[in-house]
Design a protein around this motif. Structure first.
Motif, PDB file in Angstrom:
ATOM      1  N   ALA A 235       0.691  -1.209   0.056  1.00 26.19           N
ATOM      2  CA  ALA A 235       0.163   0.002  -0.006  1.00 26.19           C
ATOM      3  C   ALA A 235       0.829   1.183  -0.082  1.00 26.19           C
ATOM      4  O   ALA A 235       0.362   2.251  -0.626  1.00 26.19           O
ATOM      5  N   THR A 236       2.191   1.211   0.510  1.00 26.28           N
ATOM      6  CA  THR A 236       2.862   2.341   0.622  1.00 26.28           C
ATOM      7  C   THR A 236       4.410   2.200  -0.275  1.00 26.28           C
ATOM      8  O   THR A 236       5.223   3.270   0.035  1.00 26.28           O
ATOM      9  N   GLN A 237       4.512   1.403  -0.842  1.00 27.77           N
ATOM     10  CA  GLN A 237       5.594   1.043  -1.795  1.00 27.77           C
ATOM     11  C   GLN A 237       5.390   1.112  -3.077  1.00 27.77           C
ATOM     12  O   GLN A 237       4.426   0.460  -3.716  1.00 27.77           O
ATOM     13  N   LEU A 238       6.422   1.515  -3.674  1.00 28.81           N
ATOM     14  CA  LEU A 238       6.240   1.602  -5.262  1.00 28.81           C
ATOM     15  C   LEU A 238       7.630   1.204  -5.832  1.00 28.81           C
ATOM     16  O   LEU A 238       8.665   1.449  -5.442  1.00 28.81           O
ATOM     17  N   LEU A 239       7.628   0.248  -6.843  1.00 28.21           N
ATOM     18  CA  LEU A 239       8.945  -0.238  -7.499  1.00 28.21           C
ATOM     19  C   LEU A 239       9.086   0.379  -9.097  1.00 28.21           C
ATOM     20  O   LEU A 239       7.921   0.188  -9.727  1.00 28.21           O
ATOM     21  N   MET A 240      10.103   1.036  -9.314  1.00 30.43           N
ATOM     22  CA  MET A 240      10.092   1.676 -10.498  1.00 30.43           C
ATOM     23  C   MET A 240      11.258   1.081 -11.331  1.00 30.43           C
ATOM     24  O   MET A 240      12.227   0.790 -10.980  1.00 30.43           O
ATOM     25  N   SER A 241      10.898   0.628 -12.660  1.00 32.72           N
ATOM     26  CA  SER A 241      11.850   0.069 -13.537  1.00 32.72           C
ATOM     27  C   SER A 241      12.576   1.082 -14.362  1.00 32.72           C
ATOM     28  O   SER A 241      11.784   1.954 -14.808  1.00 32.72           O
ATOM     29  N   LEU A 242      13.693   0.938 -14.421  1.00 30.69           N
ATOM     30  CA  LEU A 242      14.411   2.084 -15.084  1.00 30.69           C
ATOM     31  C   LEU A 242      15.414   1.572 -16.140  1.00 30.69           C
ATOM     32  O   LEU A 242      15.963   0.443 -16.192  1.00 30.69           O
ATOM     33  N   SER A 243      15.735   2.329 -16.981  1.00 29.13           N
ATOM     34  CA  SER A 243      16.589   1.967 -18.329  1.00 29.13           C
ATOM     35  C   SER A 243      17.735   3.028 -18.293  1.00 29.13           C
ATOM     36  O   SER A 243      17.236   4.145 -18.440  1.00 29.13           O
ATOM     37  N   GLY A 244      18.765   2.650 -18.134  1.00 24.31           N
ATOM     38  CA  GLY A 244      19.960   3.581 -18.135  1.00 24.31           C
ATOM     39  C   GLY A 244      20.299   4.039 -19.674  1.00 24.31           C
ATOM     40  O   GLY A 244      20.294   3.135 -20.739  1.00 24.31           O
ATOM     41  N   ARG A 245      20.939   5.344 -19.840  1.00 25.32           N
ATOM     42  CA  ARG A 245      21.516   5.731 -20.934  1.00 25.32           C
ATOM     43  C   ARG A 245      22.699   6.274 -20.616  1.00 25.32           C
ATOM     44  O   ARG A 245      23.194   6.903 -19.728  1.00 25.32           O
ATOM     45  N   GLY A 246      23.631   5.963 -21.625  1.00 26.03           N
ATOM     46  CA  GLY A 246      25.153   6.179 -21.387  1.00 26.03           C
ATOM     47  C   GLY A 246      25.858   5.117 -20.666  1.00 26.03           C
ATOM     48  O   GLY A 246      25.395   4.133 -20.263  1.00 26.03           O
ATOM     49  N   PRO A 247      27.303   5.665 -20.041  1.00 28.11           N
ATOM     50  CA  PRO A 247      27.911   4.601 -19.249  1.00 28.11           C
ATOM     51  C   PRO A 247      27.224   4.373 -17.849  1.00 28.11           C
ATOM     52  O   PRO A 247      26.588   5.364 -17.397  1.00 28.11           O
ATOM     53  N   ALA A 248      27.292   3.082 -17.482  1.00 29.26           N
ATOM     54  CA  ALA A 248      26.964   2.829 -16.126  1.00 29.26           C
ATOM     55  C   ALA A 248      27.675   3.525 -15.092  1.00 29.26           C
ATOM     56  O   ALA A 248      28.890   3.547 -15.314  1.00 29.26           O
ATOM     57  N   PRO A 249      26.923   4.214 -14.086  1.00 29.19           N
ATOM     58  CA  PRO A 249      27.783   4.713 -13.079  1.00 29.19           C
ATOM     59  C   PRO A 249      28.065   3.730 -11.856  1.00 29.19           C
ATOM     60  O   PRO A 249      28.483   4.432 -10.699  1.00 29.19           O
ATOM     61  N   PHE A 250      28.180   2.582 -12.163  1.00 34.52           N
ATOM     62  CA  PHE A 250      28.701   1.583 -11.191  1.00 34.52           C
ATOM     63  C   PHE A 250      29.707   0.761 -11.731  1.00 34.52           C
ATOM     64  O   PHE A 250      29.950   0.623 -12.967  1.00 34.52           O
TER      65      PHE A 250
END
Length: 93
Positions: free
Chosen positions: A78-93
């Motif tokens: 009820a209080t949590q949301l999961l967002m799917s992300l797609s990265g652009r450019g070089p990965a920051p990790f």
């Protein structure tokens, strides 16, 4: 080769607002296609966050930034949301 990151992150919205949360990310290097993406679970849910899709950045520890787009959202509880992300450019990790 797959590289992953799981831990704290901040999603920076187009207007500069920052939302803290947890990210789970990985790179995808198959068939000559480089890319990265994963999920972000925000600590708080705002209207601006629900409307966010483009012009976003994901900040990881040590000021590492990556440009991302939201590809999907779903409620976990009820209080949590999961967002799917797609990265652009070089990965920051």
């Amino acid at each position: 080769m797959t590289t992953t990151y799981s831990g704290p992150a901040r999603l920076i919205l187009a207007d500069g607002a920052c939302i803290s949360g947890m990210a789970s990310l990985s790179t995808n290097q198959r068939g000559g296609i480089d890319g990265w993406g994963g999920t972000f679970r925000p600590d708080e849910i705002t209207t601006d966050l629900r409307d966010a899709t483009e012009g976003l950045q994901l900040e990881l520890p040590y000021d590492r930034l990556g440009t991302v787009a939201v590809t999907g959202m779903r409620k976990l509880l009820a209080t949590q949301l999961l967002m799917s992300l797609s990265g652009r450019g070089p990965a920051p990790f």
